[in-house]
Design an enzyme around this catalytic site. Structure first.
Site, mmCIF file in Angstrom:
data_model
loop_
_atom_site.group_PDB
_atom_site.id
_atom_site.type_symbol
_atom_site.label_atom_id
_atom_site.label_comp_id
_atom_site.label_asym_id
_atom_site.label_seq_id
_atom_site.Cartn_x
_atom_site.Cartn_y
_atom_site.Cartn_z
ATOM 1 N N THR A 8 69.845 -23.918 11.058
ATOM 2 C CA THR A 8 69.293 -24.142 12.404
ATOM 3 C C THR A 8 68.406 -22.962 12.794
ATOM 4 O O THR A 8 67.311 -23.147 13.354
ATOM 5 C CB THR A 8 70.434 -24.334 13.427
ATOM 6 N N GLU B 137 76.005 -10.938 12.463
ATOM 7 C CA GLU B 137 75.768 -11.830 13.623
ATOM 8 C C GLU B 137 76.573 -11.372 14.839
ATOM 9 O O GLU B 137 76.085 -11.398 15.971
ATOM 10 C CB GLU B 137 76.137 -13.268 13.250
HETATM 11 C C1 5RP Z 1 75.992 -18.061 9.274
HETATM 12 C C2 5RP Z 1 76.378 -18.783 10.503
HETATM 13 C C3 5RP Z 1 75.552 -19.940 10.892
HETATM 14 O O1 5RP Z 1 75.030 -19.715 12.155
HETATM 15 C C4 5RP Z 1 76.430 -21.149 10.913
HETATM 16 O O2 5RP Z 1 77.015 -21.281 9.626
HETATM 17 C C5 5RP Z 1 75.631 -22.399 11.248
HETATM 18 O O3 5RP Z 1 74.730 -22.659 10.224
HETATM 19 P P1 5RP Z 1 73.817 -23.942 10.211
HETATM 20 O O4 5RP Z 1 72.804 -23.769 11.302
HETATM 21 O O5 5RP Z 1 73.206 -23.936 8.824
HETATM 22 O O6 5RP Z 1 74.708 -25.152 10.428
HETATM 23 O O7 5RP Z 1 77.323 -18.454 11.184
HETATM 24 O O8 5RP Z 1 76.907 -17.049 8.982
#
Ligand code: 5RP
Length: 248
Positions: free
Chosen positions: A35, A109
């Protein structure tokens, strides 16, 4: 022109809606994941159109993408407070509690989110849950002594009353997944997390655990994308009255 899947339409829609919150002169935290890729593309285009921002990335892959898009990526230490961080999630609930780390980047993050005045989550509607835990909870741990850390994780989960919850070491293509910081990741298959606060505290107290993927009291809002390309903004007060459309 590539045709997007309904899921990607939802991801792109919420990423671009949240990206529109970014204003000239801001310091911006850039999330990681599929995303967030849409977010970085969108902000890169705005930068080409004249937007002036400085960014902190939450992973080497996001930093690479952002630089390739023309976004100025800086060391978080040089930016001080960030105005906003926009990042994806694996699950979110009504209390804006999150599970993150499906992409293995939750350590950076969380540091970036905690350095921000505001964290806005971008997620397609499938990530909304009544209770966290169906998505395996990532726990980043030092590789040193990881079998001991694993035993402590099993004990901590059992002590909190969660019976028979498998904990797996994350692997890809037959090899251990190693994070940007050189650590390994355990995935806790909790099923349902009844009390995220006590679980977070228990995990954090284990020697060898670097960071878990429970994000509590960090997010202020979720921009939810839907497969028809529409978006909804959900915050803790549900000021838009959208909870019924998001949560089952
Ligand atoms: C990475 C994360 C991502 O934000 C989470 O996995 C969501 O990913 P995606 O947008 O591919 O569904 O925490 O560590």
């Amino acid at each position: 022109m590539t045709t997007l899947s309904p899921s990607d339409i939802a991801k792109k829609a919420c990423a671009e809606m949240a990206g529109s919150f970014v204003k000239d002169g801001m310091n911006v935290g850039l999330g990681t994941g599929s995303t967030a890729v849409f977010l970085v593309d969108y902000l890169g285009q705005r930068v080409k159109d004249g937007l002036n921002i400085r960014a902190a990335a939450t992973s080497t892959r996001t930093a690479q993408q952002a630089r390739a898009c023309g976004i100025e990526v800086c060391d978080l230490n040089d930016l001080g407070r960030l105005d906003i961080t926009i990042d994806g999630a694996d699950e979110f609930d009504r209390d804006l509690q999150l599970i993150k780390g499906g992409g293995g980047a939750h350590l950076q993050e969380k540091i970036v989110a905690a350095a921000s005045d505001k964290m806005v989550v971008i997620a397609d509607v499938s990530k909304a849950v009544d209770r966290l835990g169906a998505f395996p909870l990532p726990v980043e741990a030092l590789c040193f002594g990881r079998q001991s850390t694993l035993r402590h994780l099993q004990q901590a989960v059992a002590d909190l009353g969660y019976a028979d919850k498998p904990i797996t070491l994350r692997q890809k293509d037959g090899a251990d997944v190693i994070t940007d910081e050189g650590n390994c990741i355990f995935d806790l298959h909790m099923g349902q997390i009844t009390d995220a606060t006590s679980l977070a505290a228990a995990l954090k107290s284990i020697p060898g655990v670097v960071e878990h993927g429970l994000f509590l009291r960090l997010a202020q809002a979720v921009v939810v994308g839907r497969p028809d390309g529409s978006t909804l903004v959900y915050d803790a007060a549900d000021s838009q009255g959208v909870a019924a459309q998001i949560f089952a």
